[in-house]
Write a protein that holds these residues in place. Structure first.
Motif, PDB file in Angstrom:
ATOM      1  N   LYS A 364      37.100  35.493  20.579  1.00 26.55           N
ATOM      2  CA  LYS A 364      36.211  36.487  19.992  1.00 26.55           C
ATOM      3  C   LYS A 364      36.998  37.408  19.064  1.00 26.55           C
ATOM      4  CE  LYS A 364      33.268  36.457  24.106  1.00 26.55           C
ATOM      5  NZ  LYS A 364      32.726  37.265  25.231  1.00 26.55           N
ATOM      6  N   GLN A 435      35.336  46.464  21.258  1.00 23.33           N
ATOM      7  CA  GLN A 435      34.754  47.387  22.230  1.00 23.33           C
ATOM      8  C   GLN A 435      33.498  48.038  21.667  1.00 23.33           C
ATOM      9  OE1 GLN A 435      37.489  50.011  24.316  1.00 23.33           O
ATOM     10  NE2 GLN A 435      36.109  51.734  24.033  1.00 23.33           N
ATOM     11  N   ASN A 438      30.406  45.740  21.387  1.00 24.86           N
ATOM     12  CA  ASN A 438      29.812  45.221  22.624  1.00 24.86           C
ATOM     13  C   ASN A 438      28.652  46.126  23.046  1.00 24.86           C
ATOM     14  OD1 ASN A 438      29.128  44.187  25.101  1.00 24.86           O
ATOM     15  ND2 ASN A 438      31.177  44.306  25.980  1.00 24.86           N
ATOM     16  N   ARG A 446      31.570  52.285  25.295  1.00 23.31           N
ATOM     17  CA  ARG A 446      31.747  51.648  23.986  1.00 23.31           C
ATOM     18  C   ARG A 446      32.703  52.439  23.106  1.00 23.31           C
ATOM     19  NH1 ARG A 446      26.399  50.443  20.868  1.00 23.31           N
ATOM     20  NH2 ARG A 446      27.880  49.540  19.383  1.00 23.31           N
ATOM     21  N   LYS A 572      37.001  42.511  26.484  1.00 23.22           N
ATOM     22  CA  LYS A 572      35.540  42.505  26.387  1.00 23.22           C
ATOM     23  C   LYS A 572      34.859  43.728  27.005  1.00 23.22           C
ATOM     24  CE  LYS A 572      34.178  39.815  30.525  1.00 23.22           C
ATOM     25  NZ  LYS A 572      33.172  40.772  31.027  1.00 23.22           N
ATOM     26  N   ASP A 573      35.468  44.344  27.996  1.00 21.41           N
ATOM     27  CA  ASP A 573      34.831  45.483  28.667  1.00 21.41           C
ATOM     28  C   ASP A 573      35.374  46.829  28.215  1.00 21.41           C
ATOM     29  OD1 ASP A 573      33.034  43.977  30.295  1.00 21.41           O
ATOM     30  OD2 ASP A 573      34.742  43.404  31.546  1.00 21.41           O
TER      31      ASP A 573
END
Length: 594
Positions: A364, A435, A438, A446, A572-573
């Motif tokens: 990604k 971040q 997402n 975020r 991703k988080d």
């Protein structure tokens, strides 16, 4: 020291997302919990509208709260207290995995925010390194995050300007309270702050940094609007902005500088030792003691010096490592650039070289655009290379800023490749952009920031150079080692300055003895650590944890370990404390092994 802890505590720097996303539902498993964290986010935007502007949210572009006034501090303290009470009404054990992460992050943030008030950091409202005095110039120049596209945009900025003088008056009053209580900046920092004020004092408004938006008035504006705005901006510059910077500069030079402290460390101010412990906890997101960090730094400095010896031998240099440092700093062949555009072109070449290998290490990648720019002249002298994040809606690109005061003095062995991996790609640009992009994360996550995670990731990315196809030139690899030892040195000098009475001059000498850095660069770095205690610890502490986790999972998973999957899961988080991160990553690794 205002922004010492304020910067650290804006780690969940809940800066607004674009208004198009304002009604988004987050991917929470508990609707009441989701509403609580989203309400916290939205309410906080109203308290800190500059952060909203930085993130591309234009709802509050006309607001400039007096964020260092006692009324504002009381308001924010009540805000954090009430939100902590709301959070505690939820049973963490009954929340989903993602909500538990959000719970842990927000609880920690709110508790740390409430801890800051007892230190009276408002008594040092800005420094040579950060603060509204610098941010105001970036916003008002027309080249920063404050938009100047519509007539309303131009009017919004004028409203902010009208509040700047009140903030400036409060800054002077707060500095005086600091003088009375012993909460002051070191003299060496104040000396650097003064010209930052006086350089913005002009008699001709057209020569002001803040005239930039008038120089770029959109052609679509009516002649009436153009004339009105031009007159209003000239008046605002001469009657609001210039007098405020003049007053701040004169106060710092005439009243504050003579009484500023001669010590270097924060332990010299009231509650200084306790403050530094709090800052270490905040910036590293660990319970490590300053002494533990200091000892880690000494070991890392010794290890990396050993690697430098190998490079010295590889290139056939005869002499000591100190002699090699001098060679790298003084040989004319390491200064090939003639103009700033030559330096920028070299960074663009680095990007082109790593691009083919990025797909092997990341599944990604960001949608946000990316640019490389020279740092603006008004702040270039005191600036370091840095990354300014893209806006959440993609309207503003992520920008890698490079200060180039004199291109002929830009050293090619200064770690250009590692610097790019850190500040740009895949460092800050990948981490922050992914971040922000997402939309499944609660908004307060975020746009969160934790130095140990974000700077740790960026430093870890420097170690990926060979895997990305660079560091093939031993001098560039030496530059990477220089950057790495630079972060290790920080563990030593930051702790020593603030707990062991190491002076500014001793810290500068230690830095110059252990890396090929020019004295001017060492001075700027050490003074940065004096201005933002413990912030510099986050890089190496975070990078060591990420490298530790990667090695653990490589051993645990064997052939099942996939580096791109590891990186994707890490990013991703978004930002989080290191203990929360490790728990999340352990769960990921266990899933991979099934």
């Amino acid at each position: 020291m205002k922004n010492i802890l304020l910067s650290a505590l804006l780690m969940a720097s809940v800066m607004a997302c674009n208004t198009n996303n304002s009604g988004r539902e987050n991917a929470s498993g508990n609707a009441d919990f989701a509403k609580t964290v989203d309400d916290y986010y939205e309410e906080r935007l109203k308290l800190f509208p500059l952060e909203a502007t930085m993130q591309g949210d234009n709802w509050y572009n006309d607001l400039l709260p007096n964020s260092i006034s006692q009324d504002f501090l009381n308001q924010t303290k009540a805000f954090y207290s009430s939100n902590l009470e709301k959070l505690k009404t939820f049973d963490r054990a009954k929340l989903s995995d993602q909500d538990q992460i959000s719970y842990d992050i927000l609880k920690r943030e709110l508790e740390l925010q409430l801890e800051q008030f007892k230190f009276h950091l408002e008594y040092v409202p800005f420094s040579q390194f950060e603060g509204l005095t610098l941010t105001f110039g970036q916003l008002g120049s027309g080249a920063g995050a404050q938009p100047f596209k519509t007539v309303k945009d131009y009017d919004d900025w004028l409203k902010r300007v009208s509040a700047f003088r009140v903030w400036g008056d409060t800054a002077v009053a707060n500095f005086r309270k600091g003088l009375a209580t012993g909460m002051t900046w070191p003299k060496s920092l104040v000396v650097k702050m003064i010209p930052q004020m006086t350089d913005l004092v002009v008699s001709d408004p057209a020569k002001s940094l803040f005239y930039g938006p008038i120089n770029t008035l959109p052609k679509t504006f009516s002649e009436a609007d153009k004339n009105r705005l031009t007159a209003a901006y000239r008046k605002a510059i001469l009657e609001e902005i210039v007098p405020t910077y003049r007053k701040l500069g004169e106060f710092l030079e005439d009243e504050y500088l003579p009484k500023a402290r001669t010590t270097s460390g924060v332990d010299a101010v009231p509650q200084g030792a306790e403050l530094y412990q709090e800052l270490v906890k905040t910036w590293t997101t660990t319970d490590k003691t300053p002494e533990e960090i200091y000892q880690t730094g000494l070991k890392e400095v010794a290890r990396i010096r050993g690697e430098m010896e190998k490079v010295k031998t590889q290139v056939g240099f005869r002499g000591s490592l100190d002699d090699f440092f001098t060679h790298l700093k003084t040989d004319p062949k390491f200064y090939p650039y003639k103009q700033p555009k030559d330096v920028l072109a070299a960074f663009n070449t680095i990007l082109a070289r790593i691009e083919p290998n990025l797909k092997k290490m990341f599944t990604k990648t960001p949608k946000s655009k990316f640019e490389i720019r020279q740092t603006e002249k008004f702040r270039e002298a005191s600036a370091s290379a840095e990354y300014n994040q893209a806006s959440a809606d993609g309207s503003r690109p992520g920008i890698f800023y490079v200060p180039i005061p004199e291109a002929t003095k830009f050293n090619v062995t200064s770690g250009m490749e590692s610097l790019f991996l850190h500040e740009a790609i895949p460092g800050h640009h990948y981490q922050i952009s992914l971040q922000q992009e997402n939309a499944d994360l609660p908004k307060f996550r975020r746009f969160a920031w934790y130095g140990a995670y974000g700077e740790g990731w960026a430093l870890y990315c420097e170690s990926l150079g060979k895997e990305l196809g660079i560091y093939t030139d031993p001098y560039q690899y030496m530059g990477a080692l220089s950057d790495e030892i630079h972060r290790a040195i920080r563990l030593v000098v930051d702790v020593a300055i603030h707990t062991k009475h190491m002076t500014r001059e001793e810290a500068i000498r230690y830095m110059m003895a252990n890396e090929p850095i020019a004295e001017q660069g060492a001075v700027a770095e050490i003074e940065r650590y004096m201005a933002i205690p413990a912030q510099a610890l986050s890089y190496k502490i975070g990078a060591l944890k990420i490298r530790e986790l990667r090695a653990k999972y490589e051993k645990q998973l064997g052939d099942q370990f996939n580096l791109a999957a590891f990186h994707d899961e890490f990013l991703k988080d978004g930002c989080m404390p290191l203990d929360v991160l490790e728990h999340k990553m352990d769960a990921w690794a266990n899933r991979q092994g099934k």
